[in-house]
Design a protein around this motif. Structure first.
Motif, PDB file in Angstrom:
ATOM      1  N   GLU A   1       9.198   8.129   0.996  1.00 20.25           N
ATOM      2  CA  GLU A   1       7.875   7.641   1.357  1.00 20.25           C
ATOM      3  C   GLU A   1       7.367   6.673   0.293  1.00 20.25           C
ATOM      4  OE1 GLU A   1       3.697   9.476   3.123  1.00 20.25           O
ATOM      5  OE2 GLU A   1       4.984  10.751   1.887  1.00 20.25           O
TER       6      GLU A   1
ATOM      7  N   SER B   1      -4.748  -1.491  -7.178  1.00 16.96           N
ATOM      8  CA  SER B   1      -3.486  -1.986  -7.750  1.00 16.96           C
ATOM      9  C   SER B   1      -3.656  -3.361  -8.362  1.00 16.96           C
ATOM     10  CB  SER B   1      -2.412  -2.057  -6.666  1.00 16.96           C
ATOM     11  OG  SER B   1      -2.760  -3.022  -5.680  1.00 16.96           O
TER      12      SER B   1
ATOM     13  N   ASP C   1       6.795   2.053  -5.705  1.00 19.27           N
ATOM     14  CA  ASP C   1       7.757   2.912  -4.996  1.00 19.27           C
ATOM     15  C   ASP C   1       8.789   2.086  -4.229  1.00 19.27           C
ATOM     16  OD1 ASP C   1       6.514   5.268  -5.832  1.00 19.27           O
ATOM     17  OD2 ASP C   1       5.221   5.381  -4.070  1.00 19.27           O
TER      18      ASP C   1
ATOM     19  N   THR D   1      -2.415   6.514  -3.808  1.00 17.56           N
ATOM     20  CA  THR D   1      -2.206   5.385  -2.897  1.00 17.56           C
ATOM     21  C   THR D   1      -3.475   4.555  -2.681  1.00 17.56           C
ATOM     22  OG1 THR D   1      -1.197   4.752  -0.786  1.00 17.56           O
ATOM     23  CG2 THR D   1      -2.664   6.652  -0.742  1.00 17.56           C
ATOM     24  N   HIS D   2      -4.638   5.189  -2.844  1.00 11.04           N
ATOM     25  CA  HIS D   2      -5.898   4.465  -2.646  1.00 11.04           C
ATOM     26  C   HIS D   2      -6.487   3.917  -3.949  1.00 11.04           C
ATOM     27  CE1 HIS D   2      -5.943   5.445   1.580  1.00 11.04           C
ATOM     28  NE2 HIS D   2      -5.755   6.714   1.295  1.00 11.04           N
TER      29      HIS D   2
ATOM     30  N   SER E   1      -6.176  -1.977  -2.978  1.00 10.38           N
ATOM     31  CA  SER E   1      -5.463  -0.741  -3.321  1.00 10.38           C
ATOM     32  C   SER E   1      -3.987  -0.864  -2.961  1.00 10.38           C
ATOM     33  CB  SER E   1      -6.077   0.442  -2.567  1.00 10.38           C
ATOM     34  OG  SER E   1      -5.798   0.329  -1.171  1.00 10.38           O
ATOM     35  N   HIS E   2      -3.181   0.073  -3.477  1.00  9.41           N
ATOM     36  CA  HIS E   2      -1.779   0.152  -3.070  1.00  9.41           C
ATOM     37  C   HIS E   2      -1.703   0.315  -1.557  1.00  9.41           C
ATOM     38  CE1 HIS E   2       0.018   0.582  -7.120  1.00  9.41           C
ATOM     39  NE2 HIS E   2      -1.112   1.202  -7.421  1.00  9.41           N
ATOM     40  N   SER E   3      -2.539   1.184  -1.012  1.00  7.60           N
ATOM     41  CA  SER E   3      -2.544   1.466   0.425  1.00  7.60           C
ATOM     42  C   SER E   3      -2.862   0.229   1.246  1.00  7.60           C
ATOM     43  CB  SER E   3      -3.571   2.572   0.723  1.00  7.60           C
ATOM     44  OG  SER E   3      -3.709   2.778   2.105  1.00  7.60           O
TER      45      SER E   3
ATOM     46  N   LEU F   1       4.168   5.185  -1.233  1.00  6.97           N
ATOM     47  CA  LEU F   1       2.723   5.382  -1.331  1.00  6.97           C
ATOM     48  C   LEU F   1       2.081   4.415  -2.314  1.00  6.97           C
ATOM     49  CD1 LEU F   1       2.627   9.304  -1.406  1.00  6.97           C
ATOM     50  CD2 LEU F   1       2.079   7.809   0.528  1.00  6.97           C
ATOM     51  N   ARG F   2       2.854   3.984  -3.314  1.00  7.04           N
ATOM     52  CA  ARG F   2       2.387   2.992  -4.287  1.00  7.04           C
ATOM     53  C   ARG F   2       3.364   1.816  -4.246  1.00  7.04           C
ATOM     54  NH1 ARG F   2       2.515   7.514  -7.726  1.00  7.04           N
ATOM     55  NH2 ARG F   2       4.729   7.352  -7.138  1.00  7.04           N
TER      56      ARG F   2
ATOM     57  N   ILE G   1       0.427  -1.785   1.275  1.00  5.82           N
ATOM     58  CA  ILE G   1       1.531  -1.049   1.908  1.00  5.82           C
ATOM     59  C   ILE G   1       1.346  -0.991   3.423  1.00  5.82           C
ATOM     60  CG2 ILE G   1       2.582   1.256   2.140  1.00  5.82           C
ATOM     61  CD1 ILE G   1       2.052   1.510  -0.966  1.00  5.82           C
ATOM     62  N   ASN G   2       0.104  -0.817   3.880  1.00  2.00           N
ATOM     63  CA  ASN G   2      -0.148  -0.817   5.322  1.00  2.00           C
ATOM     64  C   ASN G   2       0.222  -2.155   5.955  1.00  2.00           C
ATOM     65  OD1 ASN G   2      -1.340   1.614   6.707  1.00  2.00           O
ATOM     66  ND2 ASN G   2      -2.584   1.597   4.851  1.00  2.00           N
TER      67      ASN G   2
END
Length: 588
Positions: A2, A175, A8, A171-172, A193-195, A4-5, A198-199
């Protein structure tokens, strides 16, 4: 595994694509320097250890001031791994802007590329008390440099502390803080954010074909769109090759043979103009066939089932005779060309798609991480003149004022140190107000129609959308850039920056002596030719929208003169201020 950041991505890439030819690559001493995923990860960890040794703490801000290069990615990942926040800054801005941004984000460390940038940073160091450390990419005899950072990390490995820091990052969490270059006003720091990013990756991963494995990157990594796409390329196991500069793109395309790249409409316009003018010295019959194929390509309908059988037969002939040769000259085997940052003319989207360089349009802002809507492979996912469908998980609607607003996983955390400004653009219900005007067509595709702040009203009370006029006039090979003005005036007028390369060629063909830009823009023959060009494009507009007067500007409009943003958009407010006298004469 997974993701999340954003960091990753590194173990994911190594696990999924261990034998990849190159994760990232850039030109060094005339040769492509490729980094395997194993070397990439190793260098990222070394830099992370160095940051820990230097006392960098979670939430500290580290600035990267550089053009695109593999080391950019290495630093980006290393900064995020230790819990610090990446602040990408364009290497083309003024000392005043560097001073503002570095003070505003309270940067603790900066890594800078180039002698000119180093000098600017050195000049403002006494005015930026937070900035304790400056590194350069190569040894410039003034500051420590990247190789020493690698060495410091190698001599001080600290895997336990690094792992502890990585585990503490959610993840929130923020970044990066990306300062909008923008066409107006003071830079604003959008916290993503990372999220958020990533989304974007997860909602775009189906867009490129599985066979697409080489990306060429030349738009600035400081720009949210290019940076997100480079993360996407890495996730998909695509090798990312960085062009040396805008001037070497054609050469780099032939070397790399990319299957995907992103660009801006102005670059596609230049490529098209070069393709079109290449016919001028062709023998009569060959030229006739070439121009027939070009016109056929401009009528290309992107949806496969909406082209007629007869059109497809003609297209096959044109591809064999003309399009295949253009592709060979360009050096690409393209799956996708992503066009962003501004609207592309539908005829160009059709043309490039027809010749086998499919154009996908994307739309978004730094504050939306950045994509709101984008072309896709699904039915009605792609059509010339639209920016496609909204990404999954993002709600998009048109407000009563005609503004595009959105909410969802893409909306930024807010502007750094500016709650009031954040509240101005993100309302109580979580809707982000883009400032762009738009509408949906019957297929649900988003069509952009201009900027709210660009609209102006004539003294007769008629609203004019200058961007629509500018986009149409920009189809002319004579026009490099144009700004339409006329706030509270009786009519619309224009400042035109000619394409001097094209104009010089035209002058040679028509026995007009080309001297200097300053003199040629006053030449009566040239002015009459531009008047005919203006009349030609005025036909597409109603009387109140037509450009009644124009002035030709001899100055270069570029990033170096601060007129264009890094994505080649005109800074309208700056143009109006710089050419105040010329505008007054137009209406006097």
């Amino acid at each position: 595994m997974e993701i999340l950041r954003l960091f990753d991505l590194l173990p994911y890439i190594e696990e999924t694509y261990p034998n990849q030819d190159a994760a990232i690559a850039g030109k060094q001493n005339g040769e492509w320097r490729k980094y395997s995923i194993q070397e990439y990860r190793n260098l990222v960890d070394k830099v992370s250890y160095a940051f820990i040794k230097l006392g960098i703490q979670p939430k500290d801000k580290i600035a990267i001031i550089s053009t695109n290069r593999p080391e950019w990615n290495i630093l980006d990942m290393a900064i995020m791994q230790v819990g610090a926040i990446v602040v990408p800054i364009y290497p083309t801005i003024s000392e005043n802007d560097y001073e503002f941004i570095l003070n505003h984000c309270e940067a603790k460390l900066a890594i800078v590329e180039g002698h000119e940038v180093m000098t600017k940073i050195n000049n403002i160091l006494p005015k930026v008390p937070s900035l304790k450390l400056v590194y350069t990419f190569i040894d410039r005899k003034q500051f420590p440099y990247l190789e020493q950072l690698y060495q410091l990390g190698e001599e001080n490995p600290n895997p336990e502390e690094l792992e502890k820091r990585k585990q503490a990052i959610g993840t929130h969490d923020c970044s990066t803080i990306m300062y909008t270059s923008g066409t107006t006003g003071t830079p604003k720091g959008a916290m993503l954010s990372h999220s958020n990013i990533i989304n974007q990756i997860m909602n775009l991963k189906q867009t490129p074909a599985k066979w697409s494995k080489r990306a060429l990157s030349f738009l600035p990594l400081c720009h949210a769109y290019e940076r997100m796409l480079v993360f996407l390329y890495q996730y998909l196991g695509m090798s990312v090759y960085y062009a040396q500069n805008i001037g070497t793109i054609a050469e780099n395309m032939k070397e790399v043979c990319p299957t995907m790249m992103s660009t801006v409409p102005r670059m596609l316009e230049k490529i098209y103009d070069k393709i079109y003018t290449s016919s001028k010295n062709m023998p009569f019959l060959r030229k006739k066939i070439f121009l027939w194929a070009v016109k056929l390509a401009q009528r290309y309908v992107i949806q496969d089932d909406e082209r007629t059988w007869w059109y497809n037969q003609k297209h096959k002939i044109a591809d064999k005779l003309v399009y295949s040769k253009i592709r060979k000259n360009v050096g690409g085997n393209f799956d996708i060309i992503v066009s962003g940052a501004a609207s592309i003319q539908p005829r160009l989207a059709s043309f490039f798609s027809a010749i086998g360089m499919p154009v996908y349009e994307g739309y978004g802002l730094t504050e939306t991480s950045p994509v709101i809507a984008v072309s896709s492979r699904e039915k009605y996912g792609r059509e010339a003149g639209t920016v496609g469908l909204p990404l999954p998980g993002i709600e998009v609607r048109i407000s009563d004022e005609g503004e595009v607003i959105c909410r969802g996983h893409n909306v930024m955390l807010g502007y750094y140190k500016d709650e009031e400004l954040t509240k101005e653009v993100i309302d109580e219900d979580g809707w982000f107000h883009t400032g762009d005007l738009g509408r949906f067509n019957e297929k649900g595709q988003l069509i952009l129609t201009g900027r709210m702040k660009s609209l102006f009203k004539t003294s007769f009370g008629k609203y004019i959308n200058p961007q629509v006029i500018e986009e149409k006039f920009s189809e002319s090979p004579f026009i490099e850039n144009i700004v339409v003005v006329g706030e509270n005036q009786k009519f619309a007028a224009a400042l035109i920056s000619p394409d001097f390369v094209f104009l010089k060629g035209w002058c040679e063909r028509h026995d007009v002596e080309y001297t200097t830009p300053e003199e040629i823009v006053k030449n009566e023959t040239v002015l009459k030719r531009f008047a005919r060009e203006t009349a030609k494009y005025n036909q597409f507009f109603g009387d109140t929208e037509q450009v009644k007067k124009f002035v030709l500007i001899p100055d270069e409009w570029s990033q170096l003169t601060d007129i264009l943003t890094p994505t080649l958009k005109v800074k309208r407010r700056l143009v109006c201020a710089r050419y105040k006298d010329e505008i007054e004469k137009l209406f006097s």
